[in-house]
Design an enzyme around this catalytic site. Structure first.
Site, short mmCIF file in Angstrom:
data_model
loop_
_atom_site.label_atom_id
_atom_site.label_comp_id
_atom_site.label_asym_id
_atom_site.label_seq_id
_atom_site.Cartn_x
_atom_site.Cartn_y
_atom_site.Cartn_z
N ASN A 1 8.43 -0.08 9.08
CA ASN A 1 8.07 1.14 8.34
C ASN A 1 6.95 1.14 7.24
OD1 ASN A 1 9.81 2.77 10.04
ND2 ASN A 1 11.41 1.88 8.64
N HIS B 1 7.18 -0.21 4.38
CA HIS B 1 8.04 -0.10 3.27
C HIS B 1 8.56 -1.51 3.03
CE1 HIS B 1 8.33 4.34 4.13
NE2 HIS B 1 7.93 3.96 2.93
N CYS C 1 9.78 1.51 -2.05
CA CYS C 1 8.62 0.99 -2.51
C CYS C 1 7.79 0.49 -1.55
CB CYS C 1 9.21 -0.20 -3.22
SG CYS C 1 8.25 -1.69 -3.78
#
Lengths: 320, 320
Positions: free
Chosen positions: B221, B223, B258
């Site tokens: 994803n 991330h 993040c």
């Protein structure tokens, strides 16, 4: 409640022994470890690509491939009954405090696997010169048997205390020779045996400094695990390349060990040999015509000592 | 030669389907994935701890445990026939662009496994309040059936485009309720449900700045993978503690996502609640009397925004 601190490596041997004598069914045993095929010259293990082994582009990462190659190699040694008390060392090696160290590895990826794909890895060993060993691997798609990755590596023997290279003792030769198989995963003309030029501050196009190994990058020998180097090498590759290209070939030349306290620098440059080899001169290896080719250097930040030289080839994802 | 860029996540579903209809034998299938037990309320998968999944102390790392928990959970969803096109999302969720996000996870480790050990992981789900789901896990030693790890986690639903939390739609409830099992991996009195205090520059004993996510830390994803946070949290723990103590309990509170461009800071401090809870006051959870207890914060370096709060407990290795 907590298990006593043990020598995990010798534990491994005991556990594999336990596994063989345990009530685990043969299929489960063969699935969790692997099995010999082709008159015990080839060791074969099946893996499913797990959710956490895929990268941002949703395919198995090069780190994952190298982890699976390492795992298959170690299970090969263990299942052969030769395992001593070290990572892949034989009994006669352990008696002499000798360990295998990799000097070069070359991997060619035809196709990356996705989450849930099942792959079958074959591995075998052969002599490499007088004092070395070659280990090859073939990764196939389990269902179609299509070859999706080929790899070859060269190993020499080192004394784990003096850290000096050693000849292969006769007793070790006697252990491993019965397993030698004269077969190449990568044909000579397609292999990358070319010297990798040394990058310097003057020749590198990109330098990433301040790379700090984490505690979690250490292996059971308190060294940076071989496979982790790939992550740092890629840190100096432009992010646009990581996003838009497949890493289709990597060659790693290992020069020096690395411990946690060392800060690292990653250097990358477009390869200057790229155009030269297209001339097809005699003896030049048959190239795969990559869209991009880089050379890399991973070195200590403090004294600039070389840890790894690498060459990578990339194919555009849009050209698939 | 290179496979077309595909949606790896939906590929995964197809591949699992392929696996079911393929000539793979049932034991191999069950071994590579897992199987339902206890009237399909519990999903069980067996793993062997691999050579690259152990850390410097030669036992499986906390990252490895969390990877295996994640893998079992995702295979549970896939095998249930509910899987949509996302990591663990059901079909009704995918239709609504909804995804599961973890808000809290708590893991208690009784004993760490070594290379070659075989572990068996059970997982199941239950309701958590009106709009949440709880997922629990038990890890057992495959041979002795001894429980070596217990874990529990809480999940809520988020819209993957707006990134806003959502109620569980009625259609999603209908999908998952048949799988709910009212059983706790960690009894109430032993669970860690206490708030984790926020660390600041003023209260932190140790701060490690400049932690940079690597390309290889990203998941499908784009991330930072949930599990990777552990490595950074441990970066601000004294190395002497990492070497001489076992991490026996961890609680993670997830506050914010993040991405790769974010530089991180890791903060650690001795926990102030450590002595208070030994009073055994009413309602206080039954503690495991760790030798050390820390709280942690992982935050963005730029704007100090919180990503994760954590609490860890440690037992001396010499006291085993």
């Amino acid at each position: 409640m907590i298990r006593k601190k043990v020598n995990g490596v010798s534990m491994a041997k005991e556990n594999f022994g336990l596994l063989k004598d345990s009530p685990i069914s043969a299929p489960l045993h063969s699935c969790l470890l692997g099995r010999f095929v082709e008159d015990r010259f080839v060791y074969r293990q099946t893996f499913i690509i797990r959710s956490y082994e895929i990268g941002p582009d949703k395919t198995a990462t090069m780190e994952t491939l190298m982890n699976l190659l390492q795992e298959t190699a170690l299970n090969h040694v263990t299942s052969s009954g030769l395992a001593g008390n070290g990572f892949g060392a034989t009994r006669e090696m352990s008696l002499r405090k000798l360990i295998w160290v990799v000097t070069r590895i070359h991997i060619q990826v035809q196709r990356y696997s996705s989450w849930g794909d099942v792959v079958e890895i074959d591995t075998w060993v052969d002599a490499a010169g007088k004092n070395g060993m070659r280990r090859d691997w073939i990764i196939r798609d389990y269902h179609t048997k299509e070859i999706i990755t080929r790899a070859t590596s060269t190993w020499v023997i080192m004394n784990r205390e003096t850290r000096r290279l050693s000849k292969i003792p006769e007793q070790v030769k006697q252990e491993v020779i019965p397993f030698y198989l004269n077969r190449l995963a990568i044909p000579h003309v397609e292999n990358d045996v070319d010297k990798i030029d040394k990058l310097t501050d003057g020749t590198a196009e990109r330098i990433r400094s301040g790379l700090a190994p984490r505690w979690s990058d250490m292996d059971a020998n308190q060294h940076v695990n071989n496979v982790k180097y790939i992550g740092w090498i890629l840190e100096s590759v432009p992010i646009k390349v990581l996003e838009a290209y497949h890493l289709t070939s990597i060659t790693l030349e290992y020069w020096r060990e690395c411990r946690q306290s060392n800060l690292l620098e990653s250097l990358t440059s477009t390869s200057r040999t790229s155009s030269a080899t297209s001339e097809g001169s005699d003896g030049a290896r048959k190239r795969s015509n990559p869209d991009l080719e880089y050379i890399h250097l991973l070195r200590m930040e403090a004294d600039k000592a070389e840890i790894i030289r690498a060459r990578t080839e990339w194919h555009s994802k849009s050209g698939d």
